[in-house]
Design an enzyme around this catalytic site. Structure first.
Site, PDB file in Angstrom:
ATOM      1  CE  LYS A  85      -3.826   1.961   2.897  1.00 35.88           C
ATOM      2  NZ  LYS A  85      -4.413   1.857   4.280  1.00 35.88           N
ATOM      3  CB  SER A 131      -7.701   3.754   3.179  1.00 35.78           C
ATOM      4  OG  SER A 131      -7.604   2.813   4.465  1.00 35.78           O
ATOM      5  CB  SER A 137      -8.183   0.575   5.988  1.00 37.74           C
ATOM      6  OG  SER A 137      -8.813   1.588   6.172  1.00 37.74           O
TER       7      SER A 137
END
Lengths: 110, 487
Positions: B80, B155, B179
């Site tokens: 990420k 997210s 997330s």
């Protein structure tokens, strides 16, 4: 009612936006410039969110201690010894403006 | 195809020299070439660097290094865009960090590299990890590999989509209110949020420091256990990491859950829950029972307050954490007549709408005159939510819930209604407030369209062994985790 949040649409219609929430003032505190459109939009959206948050007032917290974090540690320390740190050029590599190994900042004192 | 293997399958082949790290890395890069124009999981990736790491791994394998010594040797893992990798971009999918490159490795990156992983790629996310769909990325919305009209969750949407689309073998993400687990559920892969303090956050860009935790996305539970083995442990550079011993989590995967007590919280099965999600989760609960677990109805009475508590605490912490983005030491700078104007203009130009909304909300709940009414009260209700779980864990070993109230929603459906978006995390938020570990794994599909449904298991603090044992036993008794989207 448990999970009234899932029926949030119903709850919303009864809420009014917070009268004392001044988005312009809070944005200034946060050093965040907003366009007039953003001020209006965020003000309305955050008024709804604050209305939703009001539900916490239902809870009796008079006998409850606050939780700042869930980690079972207090006062974590380490020996105070000098260690290598980030090299100057690495610390400056993302600086928007630099000179002579330093960050260049706008004039603060006349 | 090598890119669709699990880590344990790949490791077996590498150990027998049936394939090479270069071949599997190339297979991932080829898959990215083939599908990522539609999925948009990656913001960027450095192919030459990935292949160089692969060649180094092959060299180590050739010289006799075993996977007992380096458990991820030759395994491509993508990250990420919130984790620091030295000399690679780190942007948090934000314009304010568009040109930032990391001067150092995050601890988890150091550990992955030491374990032999090929660490590559920057995966899309909601800006600064604030969102549930990746629509808050400043650059692109990632698409759900099962239906590209839909979002992958957020997210860490890029991390989930990349695994589901077989663009790499595993990824890391971060989980502040769901997330990792929410996008894992919506994309049909495994997503694990470890106990708060289990994994060092050094080199993770902070969103809400009392809630953030790093964790893996994988194709099965065994792979999640393998990665957790590598990334866990005390790190003196993160004073919130806990010196709790790190067991071998893969050794916990015995397949035996006879006598395990699993709690079903009645507050999670009430109106608003999608029918197909309800049916899939109920079937999974029956399956756990069939495997020998004892299902116990429990109550988590303060569940209904979790979203409100979260949006006070998380935004308050975010408003403080994001104060560092001021245009002085790194990132975007927009000049102004004085320093205050420089700060305001920089932040006004650099942050997207959701980040601005949360900074404003967080600043407000911390501001003079409102602190007690909002922030302190939220911290007290947080105590009650945590106590709900600790009390439940006196009676049960685990808690089982749906991960999300519905399967993946359509892009654009909630993007202009922050409150509805916030409510998509309704089942995942309490876990972060309580600091406990949680995992989402596939437990079925909706029918029309076919979309993954996630089962969430929640464990005791530092109870990842039991958590993964139950998840693994369930997974191995079903075939859901073997389903792949048609791309």
């Amino acid at each position: 009612m448990p999970f009234s949040a899932l029926h949030f649409g119903d709850a919303l219609s009864t809420l009014t936006s917070m009268s004392d929430f001044n988005v312009k003032y809070v944005a200034h505190l946060a050093r965040l410039s907003l366009t007039p459109e953003e001020e209006q939009k965020f003000g309305a959206q955050l008024g709804q969110v604050l209305g939703y948050i009001e539900k916490l007032k239902e809870v009796d917290v008079s006998q409850v201690e606050p939780t700042a974090h869930a980690v079972p540690l207090v006062n974590v320390t380490r020996p105070d010894v000098v260690r290598p740190s980030l090299p100057n050029e690495d610390a400056l590599r993302n600086a928007p403006l630099k000179s002579n190994g330093l960050f260049v900042v706008p004039k603060i004192v006349e | 195809m090598l890119n669709s293997l699990t880590i344990s399958e790949l490791v077996a082949r590498l150990a027998k020299r049936e394939t090479s790290a270069r071949d599997v890395t190339q297979a991932c890069l080829d898959q990215i070439q083939r599908v990522d124009g539609n999925i948009h999981a990656f913001l960027s990736y450095d192919a030459p660097d990935a292949l160089a790491q692969a060649d180094a791994a092959d060299k180590a394998l050739a010289s006799g290094t075993s996977h007992a010594q380096r458990p991820l040797l030759g395994v491509p893992i993508a990250l990420k865009d919130v984790l620091a990798v030295r000399n690679q971009p780190l942007g948090c999918a934000s314009k304010i960090l568009a040109k930032f490159t990391s001067p150092y490795d995050a601890t988890v990156v150091e550990k992955l590299k030491a374990a032999g992983a090929i660490v590559f790629g920057r995966l899309n996310m909601d800006e600064f990890a604030m969102g549930s769909s990746t629509e808050n990325s400043a650059f692109v919305t990632t698409r759900n590999p099962w239906d590209t009209a839909r979002i992958p969750g957020g997210s860490s949407g890029g991390s989930a989509a990349a695994v589901a689309a077989d663009e790499c073998l595993a990824t890391l993400g971060s989980d502040t209110g769901g997330s990792i687990r929410q996008p894992a559920a919506l994309c049909g892969c495994v997503g694990l949020k470890p106990t708060y303090g289990r994994v060092s956050r050094y080199g993770l860009v902070a969103f809400a420091s009392s809630l953030d935790q790093i964790g893996p996305f994988t194709k099965d539970i065994r792979d999640a256990a393998t990665i957790l083995n590598v990334i866990s442990g005390r790190d003196e550079r993160d004073s919130t990491s806990v010196p709790e011993p790190v067991p071998d989590y893969t050794a916990a995967l015995t397949g035996n859950i006879k006598g395990l007590k699993i709690g079903l919280p009645k507050e999670y099965f009430i109106g608003g829950l999608d029918k197909e999600v309800t049916d899939a989760v109920n079937a999974a609960v029956k399956q756990l029972e069939k495997l020998g677990a004892e299902i116990v109805e429990i109550s988590l009475p303060h569940t209904d307050y979790a979203v409100a508590v979260y949006y006070i605490i998380a935004t308050a912490e975010a408003s403080a954490n994001l104060a560092r983005f001021d245009g002085i030491r790194y990132g975007l700078r927009v000049d102004g007549a004085d320093p205050i104007e420089l700060y305001s203009k920089t932040r006004g130009a650099g942050f997207g709408p959701e980040v601005k909304r949360r900074i404003i909300l967080g600043t407000y709940v911390l501001s003079s005159g409102y602190y007690d009414a909002y922030y302190l009260r939220a911290q007290k209700v947080r105590t009650l939510i945590r106590q709900d779980f600790l009390k439940a864990f006196e009676k049960v070993d685990l808690v089982v819930t749906p991960t999300t109230p519905t399967p993946a929603f359509k892009a654009g459906e909630k993007s202009d209604d922050p409150m509805q978006m916030y409510l998509s995390d309704i089942f995942t938020i309490s876990c972060n407030l309580a600091g406990i570990p949680g995992v989402s794994l596939p437990c079925g599909f909706s029918t029309n369209p076919k979309l993954p449904i996630g089962l969430q298991l929640l464990g005791k603090p530092f109870g990842e062994e039991t958590l993964l044992r139950a998840a693994h036993a369930y997974e191995q008794s079903t075939a859901w985790h073997k389903e792949r989207p048609k791309l």
